[in-house]
Design a protein around this motif. Structure first.
Motif, short mmCIF file in Angstrom:
data_model
loop_
_atom_site.label_atom_id
_atom_site.label_comp_id
_atom_site.label_asym_id
_atom_site.label_seq_id
_atom_site.Cartn_x
_atom_site.Cartn_y
_atom_site.Cartn_z
N THR A 37 -7.80 9.51 -8.82
CA THR A 37 -6.47 9.67 -8.24
C THR A 37 -5.39 9.25 -9.24
O THR A 37 -4.37 9.92 -9.38
CB THR A 37 -6.35 8.84 -6.94
OG1 THR A 37 -7.35 9.29 -6.03
CG2 THR A 37 -4.98 8.96 -6.33
N GLY A 64 0.46 10.12 -1.38
CA GLY A 64 -0.32 10.01 -2.61
C GLY A 64 0.47 9.34 -3.71
O GLY A 64 1.68 9.27 -3.65
N ARG A 114 0.87 -1.18 0.00
CA ARG A 114 0.00 0.00 0.00
C ARG A 114 0.90 1.22 0.00
O ARG A 114 1.83 1.30 0.79
CB ARG A 114 -0.89 0.00 1.23
CG ARG A 114 -1.77 1.25 1.35
CD ARG A 114 -2.76 1.17 2.48
NE ARG A 114 -3.68 0.05 2.36
CZ ARG A 114 -4.76 0.01 1.57
NH1 ARG A 114 -5.04 1.05 0.82
NH2 ARG A 114 -5.54 -1.04 1.55
N ASP A 140 -3.15 7.12 -3.57
CA ASP A 140 -3.61 6.00 -2.76
C ASP A 140 -3.80 4.78 -3.65
O ASP A 140 -4.78 4.69 -4.40
CB ASP A 140 -4.92 6.39 -2.06
CG ASP A 140 -5.36 5.34 -1.07
OD1 ASP A 140 -4.50 4.55 -0.60
OD2 ASP A 140 -6.55 5.30 -0.74
N THR A 144 2.13 4.95 0.73
CA THR A 144 1.96 5.90 1.83
C THR A 144 2.04 7.28 1.19
O THR A 144 2.87 7.52 0.32
CB THR A 144 3.07 5.73 2.89
OG1 THR A 144 4.35 5.90 2.29
CG2 THR A 144 2.99 4.36 3.53
N TYR A 203 -7.47 0.79 -6.82
CA TYR A 203 -7.14 2.18 -7.12
C TYR A 203 -8.40 3.01 -7.32
O TYR A 203 -9.46 2.48 -7.64
CB TYR A 203 -6.27 2.26 -8.39
CG TYR A 203 -6.99 1.79 -9.63
CD1 TYR A 203 -7.59 2.72 -10.49
CD2 TYR A 203 -7.10 0.45 -9.95
CE1 TYR A 203 -8.27 2.30 -11.63
CE2 TYR A 203 -7.77 0.03 -11.09
CZ TYR A 203 -8.36 0.96 -11.92
OH TYR A 203 -9.04 0.54 -13.04
#
Length: 143
Positions: A107, A78, A74, A80, A76, A103
């Motif tokens: 973003t 941006g 994952r 996400d 950390t 996702y």
């Protein structure tokens, strides 16, 4: 959140595929756009990525469920993004590598540019499929 799942069958034992998946420094060999990657303390990885003409650096938390042969990650900060690689033995000398990517389309567009909507989903799917095929070539050539 959108989810994409793809898989590829590789002609190596599960232990070989698992060990190669953990060679973060080799990620540029099979992940499109990754220019540099390294392992950092605390179960983190650092990736230097260029895609769509944009250069970005990412930090990701990486965790193993070694007994289940699942590597989860994952980002950390941006953007996400999250995902996993699951390895399943087919037989003694073949392994299925299942990739899962979670996702947010907006973003991803902000971070990397590119198309919107259905065209974006298709583009991401093509990249993930290509990365899996490159991983297959990478592990099979290393025998």
């Amino acid at each position: 959140m959108s989810t994409l799942e793809e898989h590829v069958d590789v002609g190596v034992p599960i232990d070989t595929a698992w060990e190669r998946l953990h060679r973060v420094g080799d990620y540029p060999r099979f992940l499109a756009g990754v220019r540099d990657a390294r392992t950092e303390a605390g179960g983190r990885a650092h990736l230097d990525v260029e895609t769509g003409g944009r250069a970005r650096e990412f930090e990701a938390v990486v965790s193993d469920r070694a007994g289940e042969r699942v590597l989860e990650w994952r980002t950390t900060g941006g953007p996400d993004l999250a995902g996993s690689f699951s390895l399943l033995p087919i037989d003694r000398n073949r392994t299925r590598v299942q990739a899962r990517l979670e996702y947010d389309p907006g973003t991803v567009r902000e971070a990397f540019g590119g198309p919107k909507g259905f065209a974006q989903a298709n583009a991401i799917e093509r990249v993930v499929r290509s990365d899996l095929e490159q991983f297959k070539e990478y592990v099979e050539q290393g025998r």
